[in-house]
Motif scaffolding. Structure first.
Motif, PDB file in Angstrom:
ATOM      1  N   TRP A 115       0.833  -1.198   0.000  1.00  0.00           N
ATOM      2  CA  TRP A 115       0.000   0.000   0.000  1.00  0.00           C
ATOM      3  C   TRP A 115       0.870   1.251   0.000  1.00  0.00           C
ATOM      4  N   MET A 116       2.033   1.180   0.656  1.00  0.00           N
ATOM      5  CA  MET A 116       2.956   2.322   0.660  1.00  0.00           C
ATOM      6  C   MET A 116       3.516   2.586  -0.734  1.00  0.00           C
ATOM      7  N   LEU A 117       3.716   1.528  -1.511  1.00  0.00           N
ATOM      8  CA  LEU A 117       4.206   1.681  -2.885  1.00  0.00           C
ATOM      9  C   LEU A 117       3.133   2.295  -3.769  1.00  0.00           C
ATOM     10  N   VAL A 118       1.881   1.923  -3.511  1.00  0.00           N
ATOM     11  CA  VAL A 118       0.754   2.526  -4.233  1.00  0.00           C
ATOM     12  C   VAL A 118       0.724   4.025  -3.933  1.00  0.00           C
ATOM     13  N   GLU A 119       0.781   4.361  -2.649  1.00  0.00           N
ATOM     14  CA  GLU A 119       0.692   5.766  -2.238  1.00  0.00           C
ATOM     15  C   GLU A 119       1.858   6.593  -2.784  1.00  0.00           C
ATOM     16  N   ALA A 120       3.027   5.987  -2.839  1.00  0.00           N
ATOM     17  CA  ALA A 120       4.217   6.686  -3.337  1.00  0.00           C
ATOM     18  C   ALA A 120       4.268   6.731  -4.867  1.00  0.00           C
ATOM     19  N   ASP A 121       3.336   6.051  -5.519  1.00  0.00           N
ATOM     20  CA  ASP A 121       3.239   6.013  -6.978  1.00  0.00           C
ATOM     21  C   ASP A 121       4.532   5.518  -7.627  1.00  0.00           C
ATOM     22  N   VAL A 122       5.017   4.362  -7.151  1.00  0.00           N
ATOM     23  CA  VAL A 122       6.251   3.789  -7.705  1.00  0.00           C
ATOM     24  C   VAL A 122       6.016   2.437  -8.383  1.00  0.00           C
ATOM     25  N   LEU A 123       4.758   2.081  -8.623  1.00  0.00           N
ATOM     26  CA  LEU A 123       4.453   0.754  -9.169  1.00  0.00           C
ATOM     27  C   LEU A 123       4.190   0.718 -10.671  1.00  0.00           C
ATOM     28  N   ARG A 124       3.983   1.851 -11.301  1.00  0.00           N
ATOM     29  CA  ARG A 124       3.645   1.860 -12.728  1.00  0.00           C
ATOM     30  C   ARG A 124       4.661   1.101 -13.570  1.00  0.00           C
ATOM     31  N   GLY A 125       4.135   0.111 -14.324  1.00  0.00           N
ATOM     32  CA  GLY A 125       4.982  -0.644 -15.226  1.00  0.00           C
ATOM     33  C   GLY A 125       5.885  -1.652 -14.560  1.00  0.00           C
ATOM     34  N   ARG A 126       5.643  -1.951 -13.281  1.00  0.00           N
ATOM     35  CA  ARG A 126       6.510  -2.877 -12.548  1.00  0.00           C
ATOM     36  C   ARG A 126       5.712  -4.084 -12.068  1.00  0.00           C
ATOM     37  N   LYS A 127       6.409  -5.176 -11.845  1.00  0.00           N
ATOM     38  CA  LYS A 127       5.794  -6.381 -11.294  1.00  0.00           C
ATOM     39  C   LYS A 127       5.822  -6.300  -9.777  1.00  0.00           C
ATOM     40  N   ALA A 128       4.735  -6.792  -9.153  1.00  0.00           N
ATOM     41  CA  ALA A 128       4.665  -6.791  -7.692  1.00  0.00           C
ATOM     42  C   ALA A 128       3.664  -7.840  -7.225  1.00  0.00           C
ATOM     43  N   THR A 129       3.775  -8.190  -5.957  1.00  0.00           N
ATOM     44  CA  THR A 129       2.808  -9.068  -5.314  1.00  0.00           C
ATOM     45  C   THR A 129       2.446  -8.483  -3.963  1.00  0.00           C
ATOM     46  N   SER A 130       1.442  -9.080  -3.318  1.00  0.00           N
ATOM     47  CA  SER A 130       0.967  -8.577  -2.033  1.00  0.00           C
ATOM     48  C   SER A 130      -0.018  -9.577  -1.449  1.00  0.00           C
ATOM     49  N   TRP A 131      -0.588  -9.201  -0.315  1.00  0.00           N
ATOM     50  CA  TRP A 131      -1.715  -9.924   0.256  1.00  0.00           C
ATOM     51  C   TRP A 131      -2.841  -9.867  -0.784  1.00  0.00           C
ATOM     52  N   PRO A 132      -3.582 -10.945  -0.988  1.00  0.00           N
ATOM     53  CA  PRO A 132      -4.589 -10.981  -2.049  1.00  0.00           C
ATOM     54  C   PRO A 132      -5.595  -9.824  -2.047  1.00  0.00           C
ATOM     55  N   SER A 133      -6.015  -9.350  -0.885  1.00  0.00           N
ATOM     56  CA  SER A 133      -7.070  -8.329  -0.845  1.00  0.00           C
ATOM     57  C   SER A 133      -6.647  -6.961  -1.360  1.00  0.00           C
ATOM     58  N   ILE A 134      -5.347  -6.713  -1.520  1.00  0.00           N
ATOM     59  CA  ILE A 134      -4.935  -5.389  -2.030  1.00  0.00           C
ATOM     60  C   ILE A 134      -4.357  -5.478  -3.444  1.00  0.00           C
ATOM     61  N   ARG A 135      -4.443  -6.629  -4.081  1.00  0.00           N
ATOM     62  CA  ARG A 135      -3.891  -6.775  -5.432  1.00  0.00           C
ATOM     63  C   ARG A 135      -4.593  -5.876  -6.446  1.00  0.00           C
ATOM     64  N   THR A 136      -5.872  -5.633  -6.272  1.00  0.00           N
ATOM     65  CA  THR A 136      -6.576  -4.706  -7.162  1.00  0.00           C
ATOM     66  C   THR A 136      -5.980  -3.313  -7.021  1.00  0.00           C
ATOM     67  N   ASP A 137      -5.627  -2.916  -5.807  1.00  0.00           N
ATOM     68  CA  ASP A 137      -4.988  -1.611  -5.594  1.00  0.00           C
ATOM     69  C   ASP A 137      -3.671  -1.526  -6.363  1.00  0.00           C
ATOM     70  N   LEU A 138      -2.893  -2.605  -6.345  1.00  0.00           N
ATOM     71  CA  LEU A 138      -1.626  -2.634  -7.077  1.00  0.00           C
ATOM     72  C   LEU A 138      -1.881  -2.506  -8.583  1.00  0.00           C
ATOM     73  N   ARG A 139      -2.852  -3.264  -9.097  1.00  0.00           N
ATOM     74  CA  ARG A 139      -3.189  -3.179 -10.526  1.00  0.00           C
ATOM     75  C   ARG A 139      -3.621  -1.758 -10.896  1.00  0.00           C
ATOM     76  N   ASN A 140      -4.477  -1.180 -10.059  1.00  0.00           N
ATOM     77  CA  ASN A 140      -4.957   0.184 -10.328  1.00  0.00           C
ATOM     78  C   ASN A 140      -3.824   1.210 -10.283  1.00  0.00           C
ATOM     79  N   ALA A 141      -2.744   0.888  -9.584  1.00  0.00           N
ATOM     80  CA  ALA A 141      -1.572   1.771  -9.519  1.00  0.00           C
ATOM     81  C   ALA A 141      -0.599   1.492 -10.664  1.00  0.00           C
ATOM     82  N   GLY A 142      -0.971   0.569 -11.559  1.00  0.00           N
ATOM     83  CA  GLY A 142      -0.160   0.320 -12.745  1.00  0.00           C
ATOM     84  C   GLY A 142       0.773  -0.863 -12.676  1.00  0.00           C
TER      85      GLY A 142
END
Length: 181
Positions: A115-142
């Motif tokens: 969630w901190m990576l989402v907030e910092a806007d550092v996920l665009r175009g990168r691969k990542a994983t997380s707890w299942p319930s926040i994966r949509t947040d990661l996708r929405n952050a790119g």
């Protein structure tokens, strides 16, 4: 695990962190020779959770506002639902994440920590994983979301849950050693 003598690691957290996601990497990287500091919003003790129960308390070494990125070789962001949910509303904490990423230093987030990576806007175009319930947040952050124990994309390291702490810690150690190779 790699020899981490001379390396410095910063763990950024507040109350509500998942106990094993802070204590596991702290012990494993410390045992490998790294100096590990904990930064929190204040110098008050922060308290862990485990299975939604409050557990141990930890004393921070410094405040988030006093972090100097140049002093550290890596940043760790433990999960727990409460911890990153609180930290992502702290502008100084979010800026620490951005500065570590901009410096190309390993930024490692586990469970709800991304969630901190989402907030910092550092996920665009990168691969990542997380707890299942926040994966949509990661996708929405790119991010391209994967389901792996330790996902490494450049300087970014993410993991899914407490069961992944060993793989997470190993990936952090490897990244710190590659950084200066």
């Amino acid at each position: 695990m790699q020899n981490l003598e001379g390396k410095k690691v910063l763990i950024m957290a507040t109350s509500g962190f998942e106990e094993s996601e802070l204590t596991g990497p702290r012990k494993q990287l410390g045992d490998a020779g790294a100096l590990v500091h904990i930064a929190a919003p204040t110098m008050n003790e922060i308290q862990a959770t485990k299975s939604d129960e409050w557990t141990i308390k930890v004393q921070p070494d410094l405040t988030v506002g006093n972090v100097t990125v140049a002093d550290y070789d890596a940043l760790i962001l433990p999960g727990g639902v409460i911890n990153p949910d609180q930290l992502r509303t702290n502008a100084e904490a979010v800026e620490v994440v951005r500065k570590f990423d901009a410096a190309g230093k390993p930024v490692a987030a586990i469970c709800h920590g991304p969630w901190m990576l989402v907030e910092a806007d550092v996920l665009r175009g990168r691969k990542a994983t997380s707890w299942p319930s926040i994966r949509t947040d990661l996708r929405n952050a790119g991010a391209e979301v994967v389901d792996e124990p330790a996902c490494v994309d450049g300087n970014l390291i993410t993991s899914r849950n407490p069961d992944d702490v060993d793989a997470f810690s190993e990936a952090i150690a490897d990244a710190m050693c590659l950084e200066h190779a």
